[in-house]
Design an enzyme around this catalytic site. Structure first.
Site, PDB file in Angstrom:
ATOM      1  N   THR A  13       0.836  -1.215   0.000  1.00 32.61           N
ATOM      2  CA  THR A  13       0.000   0.000   0.000  1.00 32.61           C
ATOM      3  C   THR A  13       0.866   1.257   0.000  1.00 32.61           C
ATOM      4  O   THR A  13       0.747   2.121  -0.885  1.00 32.61           O
ATOM      5  CB  THR A  13      -0.907  -0.003   1.259  1.00 32.61           C
ATOM      6  OG1 THR A  13      -1.701  -1.187   1.245  1.00 32.61           O
ATOM      7  CG2 THR A  13      -1.808   1.212   1.295  1.00 32.61           C
ATOM      8  N   ARG A  45       8.590  -9.124  -1.539  1.00 29.30           N
ATOM      9  CA  ARG A  45       8.695 -10.553  -1.249  1.00 29.30           C
ATOM     10  C   ARG A  45       8.543 -11.351  -2.541  1.00 29.30           C
ATOM     11  O   ARG A  45       9.296 -12.252  -2.828  1.00 29.30           O
ATOM     12  CB  ARG A  45       7.578 -10.914  -0.262  1.00 29.30           C
ATOM     13  CG  ARG A  45       7.930 -11.944   0.742  1.00 29.30           C
ATOM     14  CD  ARG A  45       6.900 -12.041   1.847  1.00 29.30           C
ATOM     15  NE  ARG A  45       5.743 -11.173   1.685  1.00 29.30           N
ATOM     16  CZ  ARG A  45       5.003 -10.742   2.672  1.00 29.30           C
ATOM     17  NH1 ARG A  45       5.284 -11.071   3.908  1.00 29.30           N
ATOM     18  NH2 ARG A  45       3.942  -9.976   2.459  1.00 29.30           N
ATOM     19  N   LYS A 105       6.018   2.177  12.607  1.00 32.34           N
ATOM     20  CA  LYS A 105       5.885   2.606  14.021  1.00 32.34           C
ATOM     21  C   LYS A 105       6.288   1.522  14.991  1.00 32.34           C
ATOM     22  O   LYS A 105       6.817   1.808  16.066  1.00 32.34           O
ATOM     23  CB  LYS A 105       4.478   3.124  14.338  1.00 32.34           C
ATOM     24  CG  LYS A 105       3.325   2.280  13.801  1.00 32.34           C
ATOM     25  CD  LYS A 105       3.062   2.657  12.363  1.00 32.34           C
ATOM     26  CE  LYS A 105       2.279   1.619  11.609  1.00 32.34           C
ATOM     27  NZ  LYS A 105       0.939   2.043  11.305  1.00 32.34           N
ATOM     28  N   VAL A 132       3.382   7.933  12.264  1.00 32.32           N
ATOM     29  CA  VAL A 132       2.274   8.365  13.145  1.00 32.32           C
ATOM     30  C   VAL A 132       1.291   9.216  12.359  1.00 32.32           C
ATOM     31  O   VAL A 132       1.666  10.221  11.754  1.00 32.32           O
ATOM     32  CB  VAL A 132       2.806   9.190  14.351  1.00 32.32           C
ATOM     33  CG1 VAL A 132       1.647   9.613  15.255  1.00 32.32           C
ATOM     34  CG2 VAL A 132       3.835   8.408  15.144  1.00 32.32           C
ATOM     35  N   ILE A 136      -0.705  13.416   8.424  1.00 34.95           N
ATOM     36  CA  ILE A 136      -0.596  14.591   9.319  1.00 34.95           C
ATOM     37  C   ILE A 136       0.860  14.794   9.740  1.00 34.95           C
ATOM     38  O   ILE A 136       1.474  13.870  10.278  1.00 34.95           O
ATOM     39  CB  ILE A 136      -1.457  14.395  10.588  1.00 34.95           C
ATOM     40  CG1 ILE A 136      -2.898  14.039  10.227  1.00 34.95           C
ATOM     41  CG2 ILE A 136      -1.400  15.640  11.463  1.00 34.95           C
ATOM     42  CD1 ILE A 136      -3.756  13.671  11.433  1.00 34.95           C
ATOM     43  N   GLY A 187      -6.591  -0.789   2.409  1.00 36.87           N
ATOM     44  CA  GLY A 187      -5.160  -0.685   2.733  1.00 36.87           C
ATOM     45  C   GLY A 187      -4.888   0.006   4.063  1.00 36.87           C
ATOM     46  O   GLY A 187      -3.761   0.393   4.341  1.00 36.87           O
ATOM     47  N   GLU A 190      -3.223  -2.965   9.540  1.00 35.71           N
ATOM     48  CA  GLU A 190      -1.899  -3.569   9.611  1.00 35.71           C
ATOM     49  C   GLU A 190      -1.957  -4.986   9.040  1.00 35.71           C
ATOM     50  O   GLU A 190      -3.041  -5.577   8.929  1.00 35.71           O
ATOM     51  CB  GLU A 190      -1.430  -3.639  11.076  1.00 35.71           C
ATOM     52  CG  GLU A 190      -1.186  -2.283  11.697  1.00 35.71           C
ATOM     53  CD  GLU A 190      -0.164  -1.467  10.909  1.00 35.71           C
ATOM     54  OE1 GLU A 190       0.997  -1.883  10.810  1.00 35.71           O
ATOM     55  OE2 GLU A 190      -0.538  -0.409  10.383  1.00 35.71           O
ATOM     56  N   LYS A 205       2.322   4.265  18.262  1.00 29.56           N
ATOM     57  CA  LYS A 205       2.354   5.682  17.857  1.00 29.56           C
ATOM     58  C   LYS A 205       2.412   6.597  19.083  1.00 29.56           C
ATOM     59  O   LYS A 205       3.127   7.604  19.095  1.00 29.56           O
ATOM     60  CB  LYS A 205       1.128   5.992  17.002  1.00 29.56           C
ATOM     61  CG  LYS A 205       1.144   5.252  15.658  1.00 29.56           C
ATOM     62  CD  LYS A 205      -0.221   5.273  15.002  1.00 29.56           C
ATOM     63  CE  LYS A 205      -0.215   4.615  13.634  1.00 29.56           C
ATOM     64  NZ  LYS A 205      -1.556   4.361  13.105  1.00 29.56           N
ATOM     65  N   GLY A 302      -3.699   4.864   4.539  1.00 27.50           N
ATOM     66  CA  GLY A 302      -3.981   4.799   3.109  1.00 27.50           C
ATOM     67  C   GLY A 302      -2.739   5.129   2.296  1.00 27.50           C
ATOM     68  O   GLY A 302      -1.783   5.729   2.813  1.00 27.50           O
TER      69      GLY A 302
HETATM   70  P1  NAP Z   1       1.819  -3.964   2.831  1.00 29.49           P
HETATM   71  O1  NAP Z   1       0.797  -3.447   1.914  1.00 29.49           O
HETATM   72  O2  NAP Z   1       1.595  -5.292   3.475  1.00 29.49           O
HETATM   73  O3  NAP Z   1       3.217  -3.999   2.041  1.00 29.49           O
HETATM   74  C1  NAP Z   1       4.361  -4.599   2.559  1.00 29.49           C
HETATM   75  C2  NAP Z   1       5.340  -4.765   1.429  1.00 29.49           C
HETATM   76  O4  NAP Z   1       6.562  -5.293   1.957  1.00 29.49           O
HETATM   77  C3  NAP Z   1       4.901  -5.734   0.329  1.00 29.49           C
HETATM   78  O5  NAP Z   1       5.184  -5.186  -0.916  1.00 29.49           O
HETATM   79  C4  NAP Z   1       5.756  -6.983   0.563  1.00 29.49           C
HETATM   80  O6  NAP Z   1       6.045  -7.689  -0.613  1.00 29.49           O
HETATM   81  C5  NAP Z   1       7.001  -6.367   1.118  1.00 29.49           C
HETATM   82  N1  NAP Z   1       7.815  -7.277   1.930  1.00 29.49           N
HETATM   83  C6  NAP Z   1       7.447  -7.996   3.006  1.00 29.49           C
HETATM   84  N2  NAP Z   1       8.492  -8.674   3.519  1.00 29.49           N
HETATM   85  C7  NAP Z   1       9.537  -8.389   2.704  1.00 29.49           C
HETATM   86  C8  NAP Z   1      10.904  -8.776   2.692  1.00 29.49           C
HETATM   87  N3  NAP Z   1      11.395  -9.591   3.618  1.00 29.49           N
HETATM   88  N4  NAP Z   1      11.693  -8.289   1.716  1.00 29.49           N
HETATM   89  C9  NAP Z   1      11.219  -7.443   0.784  1.00 29.49           C
HETATM   90  N5  NAP Z   1       9.930  -7.025   0.749  1.00 29.49           N
HETATM   91  C10 NAP Z   1       9.101  -7.503   1.701  1.00 29.49           C
HETATM   92  O7  NAP Z   1       2.097  -2.944   4.015  1.00 29.49           O
HETATM   93  P2  NAP Z   1       1.787  -1.391   4.050  1.00 29.49           P
HETATM   94  O8  NAP Z   1       0.373  -1.188   4.457  1.00 29.49           O
HETATM   95  O9  NAP Z   1       2.277  -0.726   2.834  1.00 29.49           O
HETATM   96  O10 NAP Z   1       2.651  -0.943   5.321  1.00 29.49           O
HETATM   97  C11 NAP Z   1       4.053  -0.810   5.233  1.00 29.49           C
HETATM   98  C12 NAP Z   1       4.547  -0.094   6.485  1.00 29.49           C
HETATM   99  O11 NAP Z   1       3.933   1.189   6.575  1.00 29.49           O
HETATM  100  C13 NAP Z   1       4.210  -0.799   7.806  1.00 29.49           C
HETATM  101  O12 NAP Z   1       5.238  -0.560   8.726  1.00 29.49           O
HETATM  102  C14 NAP Z   1       2.935  -0.083   8.249  1.00 29.49           C
HETATM  103  O13 NAP Z   1       2.733  -0.142   9.640  1.00 29.49           O
HETATM  104  C15 NAP Z   1       3.250   1.316   7.814  1.00 29.49           C
HETATM  105  N6  NAP Z   1       2.098   2.192   7.591  1.00 29.49           N
HETATM  106  C16 NAP Z   1       1.068   1.761   6.822  1.00 29.49           C
HETATM  107  C17 NAP Z   1       0.018   2.644   6.570  1.00 29.49           C
HETATM  108  C18 NAP Z   1      -1.147   2.238   5.727  1.00 29.49           C
HETATM  109  O14 NAP Z   1      -2.096   3.030   5.601  1.00 29.49           O
HETATM  110  N7  NAP Z   1      -1.148   1.050   5.125  1.00 29.49           N
HETATM  111  C19 NAP Z   1       0.046   3.935   7.096  1.00 29.49           C
HETATM  112  C20 NAP Z   1       1.135   4.339   7.864  1.00 29.49           C
HETATM  113  C21 NAP Z   1       2.165   3.460   8.105  1.00 29.49           C
HETATM  114  P3  NAP Z   1       4.891  -8.477  -1.429  1.00 29.49           P
HETATM  115  O15 NAP Z   1       3.992  -7.379  -1.938  1.00 29.49           O
HETATM  116  O16 NAP Z   1       5.616  -9.178  -2.518  1.00 29.49           O
HETATM  117  O17 NAP Z   1       4.217  -9.357  -0.440  1.00 29.49           O
HETATM  118  N1  HSE Z   2      -3.082   0.467  10.450  1.00 27.10           N
HETATM  119  C1  HSE Z   2      -2.808   1.840  10.656  1.00 27.10           C
HETATM  120  C2  HSE Z   2      -4.093   2.581  10.938  1.00 27.10           C
HETATM  121  C3  HSE Z   2      -2.127   2.420   9.450  1.00 27.10           C
HETATM  122  O1  HSE Z   2      -5.161   2.029  10.681  1.00 27.10           O
HETATM  123  O2  HSE Z   2      -4.041   3.700  11.441  1.00 27.10           O
HETATM  124  C4  HSE Z   2      -1.673   3.847   9.660  1.00 27.10           C
HETATM  125  O3  HSE Z   2      -0.617   3.907  10.566  1.00 27.10           O
END
Ligand code: NAP
Ligand code: HSE
Length: 438
Positions: A13, A45, A105, A132, A136, A187, A190, A205, A302
């Site tokens: 995402t 991955r 985080k 966090v 924002i 998206g 977690e 956070k 998002g």
């Molecule tokens: P996600 O959609 O699950 O994406 C994770 C990505 O990491 C995938 O592309 C996955 O590959 C890759 N990956 C996993 N293990 C790997 C490895 N060992 N080597 C290389 N690539 C690897 O997660 P996300 O929602 O983007 O979140 C990513 C981070 O941002 C997390 O720390 C999350 O807490 C943080 N975050 C997310 C949001 C949100 O809104 N989603 C907001 C703020 C912060 P594959 O695609 O091939 O599986």
């Molecule tokens: N899973 C987290 C949330 C992503 O819903 O706030 C943003 O950090």
């Protein structure tokens, strides 16, 4: 000047959102940073999976270590998540003196003290605005914009998924599993959504925000955490009738006895700004002694909202590349040798007002008995509401609002109420915060 070359670890995402924003706004970003910022390599991955971003000109691999070790890459963007592979890769990048931007985080809350120490020794920047509250710029606001203040408190809706679920419960109708599945499809959630529902993500956070606000080391294990599990539709409806909304809040407050750090469902008066923050939106109310109350509000999760913060960090990294490492903004706002170990209060020491819901016998004397349990502990009742039972049912929902009292005393009161023969089952308690100051 040559563009800065970055390697992105993870194209889920946030990773895909970051590539899209960097490419779409490349011109604006270069004008701000003073140099172009180019994604030249990325690791995932499964390189065979379709991606939500344009992969043209991007070398995609399944070997994240190879991206970290690539000498042509100047900055690593860690968007994998979790604390095992992500931690190893970030430490590996730091060991090579590479700067890191991360949205992780969990990594910062659990390993930040170690990561920042290693980064300082290597002269590397670790930027984590996206960790966090999504879009924002709350870390920048606290660390830089409010640097002249003694911060009194923070109260935030800092998990988009749980706010999305509570908002859907407030509107009524949609089953919990369906709302959670929707948050996952968008998206927001977690990889393990129990982190969202059980308050762990918000606690990660809050750990980060509290350290930046008060200048103490990151202490995730000192945060009191309760998830959404105890909140039932009936509580949302009674809260509404009493003039409140239930929000999953992260609260950190400086008191004479130490720092409070807690995450739990909280009743907030409807007229407060935090009460009207709905869906995936986040908001953080910060109270500084000079600034007074400030509310930062925006999308909390998002793809592109989070990418907005990742890219802002990249611009900051590029701008600071030429500055003396000792003159950079400190990771946790305070100079590393001025971080102090302020005591964190045990939850029993925290004071709050309470909403109590219980199933009571519908007969004379019950209210007097409950009032005597609370009165005996010097707990003052603000309001009592009794919902009439349907015909033939002998129990009623009894709701009580109390004035502020220390948690340890409320624990004794709840144990006394639950032991009473006129009460059936457990007492549901939700803490109430009034936030006179927003
Ligand atoms: P996600 O959609 O699950 O994406 C994770 C990505 O990491 C995938 O592309 C996955 O590959 C890759 N990956 C996993 N293990 C790997 C490895 N060992 N080597 C290389 N690539 C690897 O997660 P996300 O929602 O983007 O979140 C990513 C981070 O941002 C997390 O720390 C999350 O807490 C943080 N975050 C997310 C949001 C949100 O809104 N989603 C907001 C703020 C912060 P594959 O695609 O091939 O599986
Ligand atoms: N899973 C987290 C949330 C992503 O819903 O706030 C943003 O950090």
């Amino acid at each position: 000047m040559e563009p800065i070359r970055i390697g992105v670890l993870g194209l889920g995402t946030v990773g895909a959102g970051t590539v899209n924003v960097l490419r779409r706004n490349a011109g604006e970003i270069a004008r701000r940073a003073g140099r172009g910022i180019e994604v030249t390599r990325a690791a995932v991955r499964d390189p065979g999976r379709p991606r939500d971003c344009d992969l043209a000109g991007l070398d995609l691999t399944g070997d994240a270590g190879a991206v970290v070790d690539d000498p042509s890459i100047d900055v690593i963007v860690e968007l994998i998540g979790g604390t095992s592979a992500a931690r190893d890769l970030v430490m590996r990048a730091i060991a090579q003196g590479k700067h890191v931007v991360t949205a992780n985080k969990a990594l910062i809350a659990l390993h930040g003290n170690e990561v920042f120490t290693a980064a300082r020794a290597a002269g590397a920047i670790i930027a984590f605005e996206a960790s966090v509250a999504g879009a924002i710029p709350v870390i920048k606001s606290l660390r830089e914009g409010l640097a002249g203040n003694r911060i009194r408190s923070l109260a935030g809706i800092i998990n988009g998924t749980s706010n999305f679920i509570l908002t859907a419960m407030q509107s009524g109708g949609q089953p919990f599993d369906e709302v959670l599945a929707e948050a996952q499809a968008l998206g927001y959630a977690e990889a393990d959504p129990t982190f969202d529902i059980e308050g762990i993500d918000a606690a990660h956070k809050l750990t980060i925000l509290a350290s930046i606000a008060f200048g103490h080391p990151l202490q995730f294990d000192r945060v009191h955490v309760e998830g959404l599990g105890a909140v039932e539709p009936a509580d949302i409806s009674y809260a509404d009738q009493l003039g409140y909304r239930i929000k999953q809040l992260g609260l950190a407050r400086r008191t004479d006895r130490g720092i409070e750090m807690r995450v739990h469902p909280t009743m907030v008066p409807k007229q407060r700004l935090l009460a009207s923050v709905d869906g995936v939106m986040n908001a953080v109310l910060i109270e500084g002694d000079a600034a007074g109350p400030i509310v930062c509000h925006g999308a909390g999760a998002g793809a592109e909202p989070t990418a907005s913060s990742v890219v802002a960090d990249l611009v900051d990294v590029v701008r600071t590349l030429t500055t003396d490492p000792d003159q950079r903004v400190p990771h946790l706002a305070f100079q590393p040798d001025r971080i102090t170990d302020v005591p964190v209060l045990a939850m029993e020491e925290v004071e709050s007002a309470y909403y109590l819901r219980m199933l009571a016998e519908d007969r004379p004397g019950v209210l007097a008995e409950l009032a005597s349990i609370l009165g005996g502990l010097d707990i003052s009742i603000e309001a009592v509401v009794q919902r009439e039972p349907p015909r033939g049912v002998s129990q009623v929902h009894l709701i009580m609002l109390t004035h502020r009292v220390r948690e340890s005393r409320m624990n004794t009161a709840v144990a006394g109420i639950e032991a009473s023969s006129c009460i059936e089952g457990p007492v549901t308690r939700i803490r109430v915060e009034h936030f006179e100051a927003d």
